[in-house]
Scaffold this motif. Sequence first.
Motif, PDB file in Angstrom:
ATOM      1  N   PRO A 311      46.390 -26.960  39.082  1.00  0.00           N
ATOM      2  CA  PRO A 311      45.590 -26.062  38.250  1.00  0.00           C
ATOM      3  C   PRO A 311      46.017 -24.610  38.467  1.00  0.00           C
ATOM      4  O   PRO A 311      46.489 -24.278  39.556  1.00  0.00           O
ATOM      5  CB  PRO A 311      44.150 -26.312  38.751  1.00  0.00           C
ATOM      6  N   PRO A 312      45.911 -23.755  37.434  1.00  0.00           N
ATOM      7  CA  PRO A 312      45.292 -23.993  36.115  1.00  0.00           C
ATOM      8  C   PRO A 312      46.292 -24.335  35.016  1.00  0.00           C
ATOM      9  O   PRO A 312      46.245 -23.763  33.926  1.00  0.00           O
ATOM     10  CB  PRO A 312      44.633 -22.638  35.844  1.00  0.00           C
ATOM     11  N   ALA A 313      47.216 -25.251  35.274  1.00  0.00           N
ATOM     12  CA  ALA A 313      48.208 -25.635  34.265  1.00  0.00           C
ATOM     13  C   ALA A 313      47.533 -26.020  32.962  1.00  0.00           C
ATOM     14  O   ALA A 313      46.524 -26.729  32.962  1.00  0.00           O
ATOM     15  CB  ALA A 313      49.049 -26.801  34.779  1.00  0.00           C
ATOM     16  N   GLY A 314      48.106 -25.566  31.848  1.00  0.00           N
ATOM     17  CA  GLY A 314      47.504 -25.849  30.555  1.00  0.00           C
ATOM     18  C   GLY A 314      48.120 -27.033  29.841  1.00  0.00           C
ATOM     19  O   GLY A 314      47.523 -27.579  28.914  1.00  0.00           O
ATOM     20  N   ASP A 315      49.336 -27.462  30.273  1.00  0.00           N
ATOM     21  CA  ASP A 315      50.002 -28.532  29.537  1.00  0.00           C
ATOM     22  C   ASP A 315      49.860 -29.903  30.187  1.00  0.00           C
ATOM     23  O   ASP A 315      49.963 -30.920  29.517  1.00  0.00           O
ATOM     24  CB  ASP A 315      51.484 -28.204  29.322  1.00  0.00           C
ATOM     25  N   GLN A 317      47.978 -31.724  34.104  1.00  0.00           N
ATOM     26  CA  GLN A 317      47.516 -31.611  35.481  1.00  0.00           C
ATOM     27  C   GLN A 317      47.432 -32.990  36.114  1.00  0.00           C
ATOM     28  O   GLN A 317      47.285 -34.003  35.429  1.00  0.00           O
ATOM     29  CB  GLN A 317      46.147 -30.923  35.557  1.00  0.00           C
ATOM     30  N   GLY A 341      50.824 -18.048  30.440  1.00  0.00           N
ATOM     31  CA  GLY A 341      49.363 -18.008  30.548  1.00  0.00           C
ATOM     32  C   GLY A 341      48.906 -17.917  31.992  1.00  0.00           C
ATOM     33  O   GLY A 341      49.611 -17.398  32.872  1.00  0.00           O
ATOM     34  N   ALA A 343      48.809 -20.125  34.156  1.00  0.00           N
ATOM     35  CA  ALA A 343      49.607 -20.924  35.079  1.00  0.00           C
ATOM     36  C   ALA A 343      50.513 -20.054  35.951  1.00  0.00           C
ATOM     37  O   ALA A 343      50.822 -20.399  37.090  1.00  0.00           O
ATOM     38  CB  ALA A 343      50.445 -21.942  34.306  1.00  0.00           C
TER      39      ALA A 343
END
Length: 386
Positions: A311-315, A317, A341, A343
């Motif tokens: 986290p906080p990966a958006g694509d 996890q 972002g 990430a």
Amino acid sequence: MPQRPVPLDEYPVHQIARSMRHVASGDRNAYDRSIFQVFDHEGRALLITGLGVYPNLGVTDAYATLLQGDRLIAVRASDALGEDRMRQQVGPLRIEVQEPLKRLRLVCEPQEPDPDGADPDGDEASSLSFDLVWEADFPAVEEPHHIQYTGDRLFLEANRFCQAGSCHGVIRAGGQEITVERGRFTATRDRSWGVRPIPGEAPGRAAEEFRAEGFHWLWIPIRFEDRFVMVILQEDADGYRTLDSAVLVHPADAGRPDEQLGRAHVDITYRSGSRHPESAVIHLTGADRKPIEIHAELLGGSPLAVGAGYPPAGDWQHGEWKGRGWLDRRTYDLADPAGLGLAAYGVIDHAARFTWDGATGYGIFEHGSFGRHNPSGFTGFDSVAP
């Protein structure tokens, strides 16, 4: 449907009166995973790879990222969790335990060529592969039991061990072949299991009403030729420590016990206008009560939320269900943090060179600092170094 034994049930390793198919906790966030860091001593290449299982979600996944300059190549794979937990493989990524706690093989198979000769991903990510043997140079050291609450709810309980060693083999990417060999590369790893937040759960009232004002994290394994130092600490906004350990580990054949190095204090020099660490001094205390100073020079950092699923990966996890046989390969440009972002601002693993009393060592300076942290002079989430 009747439950059947799994292959691991053949071994005398049971911890509860259930099949090894099941873990002791029914918490959806139960997990069991690993991470490996392999990097050269000049800061030219940093490979991070790992694999995890999430037994109460029926998911397993794995990843690998290769950092070279500002280019980060990532391979990620996810699938349904099968019955054979001793077979650690997801898609092209696998971990072979050749001798427990001593030697492991790390593999990422190359992508099969397109019959038409085209690159299906459109970039060099399709070319990342490696075949490495990870060998321990020091005994594994168990880290402190890690517990965190949100209000009265236990949302993280983990057990870990860390280890330092060497690696040899080959990494291939973008038409290049990197020969990994002892003396020019260092390898570290971490194994952890327990309960840890996984995406997909509504946070609830406690998370809303008991939001953390700040979080400061350091995980620093340092391999010298004749000793291994492991420093780990976690502090809240006021600097109160919820995790605190500094240990000196000798080679197994030295016949010497581990030594505690007191309460670590880490002075970090940040890049102006950011929370990006550039160097640090780790202050420790020997058994003779004499002060120890270990200086860290950071060689290059790989954000764990970019490509590696933290986290906080958006694509993507860890533990997220992506369907059976999911595989994703891509390349990120770290020179453009705006395009990454949030990430780009998660926990970062920095390859680092360390010096102590004339000795030079290498390791990882894993750092994350978010929100208020009084000891560092940060007043809130938008606060940065002057």
